[in-house]
Scaffold this motif. Sequence first.
Motif, mmCIF file in Angstrom:
data_model
loop_
_atom_site.group_PDB
_atom_site.id
_atom_site.type_symbol
_atom_site.label_atom_id
_atom_site.label_comp_id
_atom_site.label_asym_id
_atom_site.label_seq_id
_atom_site.Cartn_x
_atom_site.Cartn_y
_atom_site.Cartn_z
ATOM 1 N N TYR B 256 13.651 -21.620 29.731
ATOM 2 C CA TYR B 256 13.617 -21.583 28.262
ATOM 3 C C TYR B 256 13.857 -22.970 27.667
ATOM 4 O O TYR B 256 13.228 -23.359 26.684
ATOM 5 C CB TYR B 256 14.663 -20.595 27.726
ATOM 6 C CG TYR B 256 14.361 -19.153 28.072
ATOM 7 C CD1 TYR B 256 13.050 -18.684 28.149
ATOM 8 C CD2 TYR B 256 15.386 -18.247 28.327
ATOM 9 C CE1 TYR B 256 12.782 -17.360 28.486
ATOM 10 C CE2 TYR B 256 15.129 -16.923 28.655
ATOM 11 C CZ TYR B 256 13.818 -16.487 28.735
ATOM 12 O OH TYR B 256 13.551 -15.210 29.060
ATOM 13 N N HIS B 434 6.020 -18.483 20.172
ATOM 14 C CA HIS B 434 7.189 -17.739 20.648
ATOM 15 C C HIS B 434 8.474 -18.546 20.562
ATOM 16 O O HIS B 434 9.467 -18.200 21.176
ATOM 17 C CB HIS B 434 6.959 -17.301 22.103
ATOM 18 C CG HIS B 434 5.716 -16.497 22.270
ATOM 19 N ND1 HIS B 434 5.501 -15.332 21.577
ATOM 20 C CD2 HIS B 434 4.610 -16.696 23.021
ATOM 21 C CE1 HIS B 434 4.313 -14.854 21.912
ATOM 22 N NE2 HIS B 434 3.757 -15.669 22.770
ATOM 23 N N GLU B 436 10.826 -19.012 18.350
ATOM 24 C CA GLU B 436 12.026 -18.348 17.861
ATOM 25 C C GLU B 436 12.554 -17.358 18.905
ATOM 26 O O GLU B 436 13.742 -17.305 19.202
ATOM 27 C CB GLU B 436 11.690 -17.626 16.544
ATOM 28 C CG GLU B 436 12.848 -17.498 15.573
ATOM 29 C CD GLU B 436 13.680 -18.775 15.415
ATOM 30 O OE1 GLU B 436 13.081 -19.845 15.203
ATOM 31 O OE2 GLU B 436 14.916 -18.693 15.540
ATOM 32 N N ARG B 437 11.611 -16.598 19.490
ATOM 33 C CA ARG B 437 11.981 -15.611 20.506
ATOM 34 C C ARG B 437 12.625 -16.309 21.713
ATOM 35 O O ARG B 437 13.600 -15.846 22.274
ATOM 36 C CB ARG B 437 10.722 -14.863 20.955
ATOM 37 C CG ARG B 437 11.027 -13.435 21.359
ATOM 38 C CD ARG B 437 9.816 -12.755 21.903
ATOM 39 N NE ARG B 437 8.722 -12.685 20.937
ATOM 40 C CZ ARG B 437 7.472 -12.424 21.267
ATOM 41 N NH1 ARG B 437 7.151 -12.236 22.530
ATOM 42 N NH2 ARG B 437 6.528 -12.352 20.362
ATOM 43 N N THR B 438 12.046 -17.471 22.084
ATOM 44 C CA THR B 438 12.575 -18.221 23.229
ATOM 45 C C THR B 438 14.005 -18.689 22.943
ATOM 46 O O THR B 438 14.866 -18.632 23.820
ATOM 47 C CB THR B 438 11.676 -19.445 23.521
ATOM 48 O OG1 THR B 438 10.338 -19.003 23.563
ATOM 49 C CG2 THR B 438 12.033 -20.110 24.821
ATOM 50 N N LYS B 439 14.241 -19.140 21.717
ATOM 51 C CA LYS B 439 15.581 -19.615 21.356
ATOM 52 C C LYS B 439 16.599 -18.487 21.529
ATOM 53 O O LYS B 439 17.673 -18.693 22.096
ATOM 54 C CB LYS B 439 15.589 -20.070 19.890
ATOM 55 C CG LYS B 439 15.335 -21.551 19.723
ATOM 56 C CD LYS B 439 15.499 -21.913 18.270
ATOM 57 C CE LYS B 439 15.013 -23.315 18.014
ATOM 58 N NZ LYS B 439 14.844 -23.586 16.610
ATOM 59 N N ASN B 440 16.235 -17.295 21.069
ATOM 60 C CA ASN B 440 17.144 -16.150 21.180
ATOM 61 C C ASN B 440 17.375 -15.782 22.640
ATOM 62 O O ASN B 440 18.502 -15.517 23.054
ATOM 63 C CB ASN B 440 16.566 -14.935 20.438
ATOM 64 C CG ASN B 440 16.516 -15.196 18.950
ATOM 65 O OD1 ASN B 440 17.255 -16.030 18.437
ATOM 66 N ND2 ASN B 440 15.629 -14.493 18.243
ATOM 67 N N ALA B 441 16.266 -15.792 23.413
ATOM 68 C CA ALA B 441 16.374 -15.438 24.829
ATOM 69 C C ALA B 441 17.272 -16.445 25.549
ATOM 70 O O ALA B 441 18.070 -16.078 26.417
ATOM 71 C CB ALA B 441 14.999 -15.406 25.464
ATOM 72 N N GLU B 443 19.776 -18.203 24.300
ATOM 73 C CA GLU B 443 21.172 -17.920 23.950
ATOM 74 C C GLU B 443 21.689 -16.732 24.756
ATOM 75 O O GLU B 443 22.794 -16.769 25.298
ATOM 76 C CB GLU B 443 21.303 -17.628 22.441
ATOM 77 C CG GLU B 443 21.277 -18.888 21.578
ATOM 78 C CD GLU B 443 22.188 -19.997 22.122
ATOM 79 O OE1 GLU B 443 23.367 -19.704 22.391
ATOM 80 O OE2 GLU B 443 21.706 -21.126 22.317
ATOM 81 N N ALA B 444 20.855 -15.671 24.841
ATOM 82 C CA ALA B 444 21.261 -14.458 25.561
ATOM 83 C C ALA B 444 21.529 -14.771 27.034
ATOM 84 O O ALA B 444 22.525 -14.326 27.609
ATOM 85 C CB ALA B 444 20.174 -13.399 25.426
ATOM 86 N N GLU B 447 24.722 -16.743 27.591
ATOM 87 C CA GLU B 447 25.882 -15.859 27.475
ATOM 88 C C GLU B 447 26.054 -15.043 28.768
ATOM 89 O O GLU B 447 27.148 -14.944 29.311
ATOM 90 C CB GLU B 447 25.650 -14.914 26.295
ATOM 91 C CG GLU B 447 26.938 -14.537 25.576
ATOM 92 C CD GLU B 447 26.617 -13.807 24.288
ATOM 93 O OE1 GLU B 447 26.946 -12.626 24.221
ATOM 94 O OE2 GLU B 447 25.991 -14.416 23.388
#
Lengths: 55, 676
Positions: B256, B434, B436-441, B443-444, B447
């Motif tokens: 990512y 993608h 924005e989706r990559t940024k969220n993925a 972070e997930a 974590e």
Amino acid sequence: MINSELLKKVNTLEEPNQTFLKLLLEDIEKIKQNEEVQSALRSNIRNYVAKEIRL
Amino acid sequence: MKLLKIEMHNFRQYMGTQTIEFADGEKNITIIFGENGKGKTGIFRALMYGLYGSKHIQQDNPNEPVHLISFRLLEETSGPPVKAHVCVTFEHLGHKYEITRSLKGIKRGSRIEERSESVKLVEFDENGNYGRQILEDEIQVRAKMNDILDEEIKDFFLFDAEKIDTLAKTTDDVKKEVRTAISKLLQIDNLEVAQHTIDRLYSKERKNIIARAANVDISSKEKEIEDKKEEINRQKAIEQALKTEQDECKKLVEQYELQLAENEDIRRIQDQLKGLNETLSSKVEYLDDLKGQLNKHLIADAAFLLMNANFPNVTNYLDQLTVEEENIVPADVLDLSIQQKRCVCCDNDLITHTKNMLYIQELRSNYKRSKLTSLSSAIKDSIIEKQNSYIQSEKSLLALMRRIEEKDLERKELLKRIEVVEKEIGKRADKELHLERTKNALEAQREKESDTRAKVKQIKVVIEQAEKQLNQLELELSEMFKNNESLAFDNKVLSYLSSLNQDVKNITEEFSLAMRTNLSEISTQIFKRLIDRKDINLINKININEKFELEIIGQDNVEITQDISQGQRQIVALAFITALAQIASGDNNLIKFPLFMDSPFNRLSGKNRDQLIVNIPLLTSQWILLLTDTELSVEEERVFKQDNKLGKFYRIVQQDVMDAFIEPVELHEPLSTRGL
């Protein structure tokens, strides 16, 4: 044939482990079959202990 | 291993039997010289096939078939199958061996069918007599050959030099190859086998003792130990699963991050595109302004400029007209005569002489002198005015046109650059979508990775505690053995096994460290001998880390494995191989490793080639080279001959397509074909 550098290291061990390991490494080089190698090591140690107890 | 001879029969380009004897001893270089496509790699293939039965070499796609039997013979022989063989003679630990592999092939239409026929490995006795041991079973032959030079490490000594630089790369496969080579050649793998053997024997012996003891307390303690071991194994399995999960998280995070970094690139490219478009529109505006100026200029001056060559004629014509008009009766005289009906010039009565009156009236009606005079004057004035400003006008018009051409070229260049940038964006556009989706993925996953890491830490503590408990239980069991006199013998055996196990563990650790240090030092020394003098300080150290991976450390102690050139990497690989061979041979003169290299100089500069030619023969027992014409110019020939290390020279002579033979060449003869 044991690698000369490795042999130097093995020679620093105290007896009887030095002999046990030399024989074991030679068997590994020569025999290749795990069961045979294991059985040879078992005999070597048992023979040594038998002699030791007799003494 | 010392290579003595190779014999090829109906193999690849070689019809009939061809033999090459390899040099060794003081003059340990063998060169087989042939231009590209003449059959050098065919010899490399023959060696690989002869020794290991390998039809494919490193450079081949393993999924594509490779044919070894002479194509020419297969083409020409439409009837019976064609037979071929390769026979390699070599020495190992003072014994002479001969390995022969035969194969048979037939061509059916456009399809070639080939299959290996037989293999025979013969060991000669001490007196050189044939047949001390003869092996004809593929599995036995393979096992024996692996004892002599393990197939897994053969590529370190017999290789296509175009590929050898990959040794100094950092992919997982290469790391594994390097690890295997070090482990096998220095017998670290034997120490690992020894440890494993002792472990297994220890647990077997202990089980026997417990069975023989037939003691409830001992059995119950053993049960506790077994349960504890099971618990530890369970925890370790969970730890392993967590580690795998953690690795996957790390990989995803990397992936990512990479995607986002690539998107950063896209953003940069988009900014660049925006800048380019802005420059383009201001350029187009300026260009339009220039075109407007040109239009005005052309409207004002173009006609005059175009007519300039004709102006002298026009002026002459107008002058002539003026002169001719000087003989014409003035209009006011004609008007007055008509009005008074009497000629003002000759007093003739025009009422009486009606014909004369008609003549005067005709003259008057045709009279245009005053108009012509003013028109021609105006034309002449204009011509003079334009002629006076002609040079200036032409200059400024040309300058304007040049400026327009220049600006138009700049506009076209900009358009091209914009096209390139747009294409670049186009390629990556999907990823951008993608973002924005990559940024969220990302972070997930970060974590999740952090959670998993914490869990691994917790489970490690649990395992440590369980292991301490296990040790305590083992001690208790051992005390029970000691206190049981009938188990004295077996207990002693166990204690020797345990102490031997500890010694082997220590030796493995110490020996591995010593070998890595030694290998690093010798590889670095050899690299400095082999590299062009000007690059001698390029590398501070060739390091072998605890995972037995090759790392190249630069002057400022930063790893530069990926930053050096392919040629330099090739020299690092050679330094490592020769160091490995040197350490593996140790003080034993009988342990030898040949270096067989296909096209070794292609990527090397002249000075690096010279360094190799001078030093490699001193670092290896045999150096066999397959060289092409661009690798053996007069300069290389001079360096090869100067130290008197060249032992054999063969030339591949091509007679026809897929039909070549090998001829030995006397060393005093010129060897190179280029740069004469």
